[in-house]
Design a protein around this motif. Structure first.
Motif, mmCIF file in Angstrom:
data_model
loop_
_atom_site.group_PDB
_atom_site.id
_atom_site.type_symbol
_atom_site.label_atom_id
_atom_site.label_comp_id
_atom_site.label_asym_id
_atom_site.label_seq_id
_atom_site.Cartn_x
_atom_site.Cartn_y
_atom_site.Cartn_z
ATOM 1 N N TRP A 94 -25.214 -8.430 36.350
ATOM 2 C CA TRP A 94 -24.758 -8.182 37.610
ATOM 3 C C TRP A 94 -25.810 -8.066 38.667
ATOM 4 O O TRP A 94 -25.719 -8.322 40.025
ATOM 5 N N SER A 95 -26.963 -7.472 38.149
ATOM 6 C CA SER A 95 -28.155 -7.285 39.285
ATOM 7 C C SER A 95 -29.068 -8.366 39.353
ATOM 8 O O SER A 95 -29.965 -8.697 40.262
ATOM 9 N N ALA A 109 -16.648 -7.564 42.589
ATOM 10 C CA ALA A 109 -16.899 -8.800 41.969
ATOM 11 C C ALA A 109 -18.563 -8.560 41.605
ATOM 12 O O ALA A 109 -18.877 -9.369 40.897
ATOM 13 N N SER A 110 -19.176 -8.104 42.449
ATOM 14 C CA SER A 110 -20.759 -7.994 42.326
ATOM 15 C C SER A 110 -21.027 -7.248 41.164
ATOM 16 O O SER A 110 -22.304 -7.395 40.711
ATOM 17 N N ASN A 120 -25.192 -11.480 45.425
ATOM 18 C CA ASN A 120 -24.136 -10.411 45.664
ATOM 19 C C ASN A 120 -23.676 -10.046 46.941
ATOM 20 O O ASN A 120 -22.482 -9.766 47.131
ATOM 21 N N ALA A 121 -24.411 -10.293 47.985
ATOM 22 C CA ALA A 121 -23.861 -10.130 49.375
ATOM 23 C C ALA A 121 -22.861 -11.160 49.489
ATOM 24 O O ALA A 121 -22.020 -11.126 50.684
ATOM 25 N N CYS A 150 -17.386 -21.306 35.308
ATOM 26 C CA CYS A 150 -18.103 -20.012 35.632
ATOM 27 C C CYS A 150 -17.017 -18.950 34.963
ATOM 28 O O CYS A 150 -15.562 -19.053 35.042
ATOM 29 N N ALA A 151 -17.576 -17.706 34.699
ATOM 30 C CA ALA A 151 -16.784 -16.896 33.920
ATOM 31 C C ALA A 151 -17.442 -15.515 34.068
ATOM 32 O O ALA A 151 -18.676 -15.436 34.653
ATOM 33 N N ALA A 152 -16.698 -14.457 34.293
ATOM 34 C CA ALA A 152 -16.949 -13.022 34.634
ATOM 35 C C ALA A 152 -16.723 -12.266 33.454
ATOM 36 O O ALA A 152 -15.553 -12.233 32.982
ATOM 37 N N ARG A 153 -17.654 -11.327 33.408
ATOM 38 C CA ARG A 153 -17.283 -9.920 32.346
ATOM 39 C C ARG A 153 -17.942 -8.774 32.807
ATOM 40 O O ARG A 153 -19.107 -8.924 33.586
ATOM 41 N N LEU A 154 -17.541 -7.505 32.548
ATOM 42 C CA LEU A 154 -18.008 -6.416 32.712
ATOM 43 C C LEU A 154 -19.406 -6.338 31.908
ATOM 44 O O LEU A 154 -19.461 -6.653 30.863
ATOM 45 N N TYR A 155 -20.105 -5.103 32.295
ATOM 46 C CA TYR A 155 -21.416 -4.793 31.623
ATOM 47 C C TYR A 155 -22.287 -6.230 31.446
ATOM 48 O O TYR A 155 -22.737 -6.645 32.384
#
Length: 123
Positions: A53-54, A29-30, A74-75, A96-101
């Motif tokens: 992500w960072s 996930a992080s 991220n922890a 909220c939404a998530a994607r790679l890169y």
């Protein structure tokens, strides 16, 4: 697979503040870029803000610049949206939404979505 759960929505007066949280679960996930979107009744879902992500890259919609702040831990696999100086036009369901890169501002670029949390700002 990434599962997302939003919390922190509610009713607030104009000028007030709220902090939304998005808890992500999943082994990586992080590693995902995260975004917040919102959808008001009768309107299309719109981009609010995204974070890499960072946490080093953020991208805000003009309508919320200077009022909203996104951050992530991220922890804890959690992304936060601090919303200050809220206006009645901020009333919406926030997702909220998530994607790679990388960070993206189009809903179609996100692979995973939470169920949403209602934010209502009274005048």
């Amino acid at each position: 697979q990434v599962q997302l759960v939003e919390s922190g929505g509610g009713l607030v007066q104009a000028g007030g503040s709220l902090r939304l949280s998005c808890a992500a679960s999943g082994r990586t996930a992080s590693s995902y870029a995260m975004g917040w979107f919102r959808q008001a009744p009768g309107k299309e879902r719109e981009f609010v803000v995204g974070i890499s992500w960072s946490g080093g890259i953020t991208n805000y919609a003009d309508s919320v610049k200077g009022r909203f702040t996104i951050s992530r831990d991220n922890a804890k696999n959690t992304v936060y949206l601090q919303m200050n100086s809220l206006k009645p036009e901020d009333t919406a369901v926030y997702y909220c939404a998530a994607r790679l890169y990388t960070v993206a501002d189009s809903s179609g670029d996100y692979n995973y979505w939470g169920q949403g949390t209602q934010v209502t700002v009274s005048s």
